[in-house]
Design a protein around this motif. Structure first.
Motif, mmCIF file in Angstrom:
data_model
loop_
_atom_site.group_PDB
_atom_site.id
_atom_site.type_symbol
_atom_site.label_atom_id
_atom_site.label_comp_id
_atom_site.label_asym_id
_atom_site.label_seq_id
_atom_site.Cartn_x
_atom_site.Cartn_y
_atom_site.Cartn_z
ATOM 1 N N SER A 14 0.774 -1.193 0.032
ATOM 2 C CA SER A 14 -0.074 -0.062 -0.014
ATOM 3 C C SER A 14 0.806 1.005 0.017
ATOM 4 O O SER A 14 1.983 1.225 0.626
ATOM 5 N N TYR A 15 0.336 2.159 -0.889
ATOM 6 C CA TYR A 15 1.166 3.459 -0.985
ATOM 7 C C TYR A 15 0.041 4.580 -0.489
ATOM 8 O O TYR A 15 -1.079 4.485 -0.524
ATOM 9 N N ARG A 16 0.771 5.964 -0.210
ATOM 10 C CA ARG A 16 -0.205 6.844 0.195
ATOM 11 C C ARG A 16 -1.353 7.222 -0.713
ATOM 12 O O ARG A 16 -2.560 7.591 -0.291
ATOM 13 N N ASP A 17 -1.120 6.903 -1.986
ATOM 14 C CA ASP A 17 -2.248 7.182 -2.971
ATOM 15 C C ASP A 17 -2.956 5.804 -3.222
ATOM 16 O O ASP A 17 -3.909 5.956 -4.125
ATOM 17 N N MET A 18 -2.690 4.750 -2.905
ATOM 18 C CA MET A 18 -3.338 3.486 -3.061
ATOM 19 C C MET A 18 -3.404 2.830 -1.641
ATOM 20 O O MET A 18 -2.760 1.720 -1.509
ATOM 21 N N CYS A 19 -4.158 3.308 -0.542
ATOM 22 C CA CYS A 19 -4.249 2.837 0.772
ATOM 23 C C CYS A 19 -5.462 2.573 1.002
ATOM 24 O O CYS A 19 -5.868 1.688 1.792
ATOM 25 N N HIS A 20 -6.484 2.947 0.543
ATOM 26 C CA HIS A 20 -8.046 3.165 1.048
ATOM 27 C C HIS A 20 -8.508 1.635 1.110
ATOM 28 O O HIS A 20 -9.401 1.365 1.914
ATOM 29 N N TRP A 21 -8.235 1.107 0.099
ATOM 30 C CA TRP A 21 -8.654 -0.510 -0.139
ATOM 31 C C TRP A 21 -8.029 -1.345 1.000
ATOM 32 O O TRP A 21 -8.424 -2.343 1.310
ATOM 33 N N ALA A 22 -6.644 -1.224 1.678
ATOM 34 C CA ALA A 22 -5.943 -1.738 2.313
ATOM 35 C C ALA A 22 -6.311 -1.619 3.800
ATOM 36 O O ALA A 22 -5.779 -0.599 4.598
#
Length: 167
Positions: free
Chosen positions: A47-55
């Motif tokens: 997960s990264y700051r711009d792809m973390c909402h799903w995690a």
């Protein structure tokens, strides 16, 4: 500290003419080739700051080898956003102080990944490579899509980052 803890504190000022940083943090190499660890943060996969909402945030277990993501072209993988605690099976523990950090545990160095153009060119693991980062920029980088939006870049000029290590 008397309890065996070592506190790390980074206070910095970024040059005014610096546009933005891709990442800022610390790196270590542990001798074990695929050290097992547990962490509390976004997971269970990268997960990264711009792809973390799903995690979802939770307590997860993994190894350096399990963190590897077999991208067609080898590249950085296995980052975890919003980590407040990371502990290796040997007892080495990293804990957030003022705010969470980003953590990356890999069987490969950034140089190994950068030099390889195909999975079979990465080479053998040389240990467990650990990064504890103040922040990472998001993954959107205009390499295959739009430019990274400002809120996912490291643009601040005053940096304050604190965490502790305990063995």
């Amino acid at each position: 500290c008397e309890d065996g803890r070592v506190n790390f504190s980074l206070r910095g000022i970024i040059r005014q003419n610096a546009i933005w940083l891709p990442r800022l943090g610390f790196e270590w190499t542990l001798p074990e080739k695929s050290a097992a660890f547990a962490y509390y943060g976004h997971g269970p996969i990268e997960s990264y700051r711009d792809m973390c909402h799903w995690a979802p945030v939770g307590l997860y277990e993994s190894t350096a080898q399990q963190e590897y993501v077999p991208y067609v072209m080898p590249q950085e993988h296995g980052n975890h956003y919003g980590v407040s605690y990371l502990k290796f099976e040997n007892g080495l523990t990293f804990a957030a102080a003022e705010r969470s950090f980003e953590a990356n545990v890999s069987a490969y160095t950034i140089l190994q990944l950068d030099r390889a153009r195909h999975i079979n060119e990465i080479g053998e693991s040389t240990g467990t490579h650990l990064r504890i980062d103040y922040r990472n920029a998001g993954v959107g980088s205009q390499s295959c899509g739009p430019e990274l939006i400002p809120e996912h870049k490291i643009t601040e000029k005053q940096i304050a980052f604190t965490f502790s290590i305990r063995i």
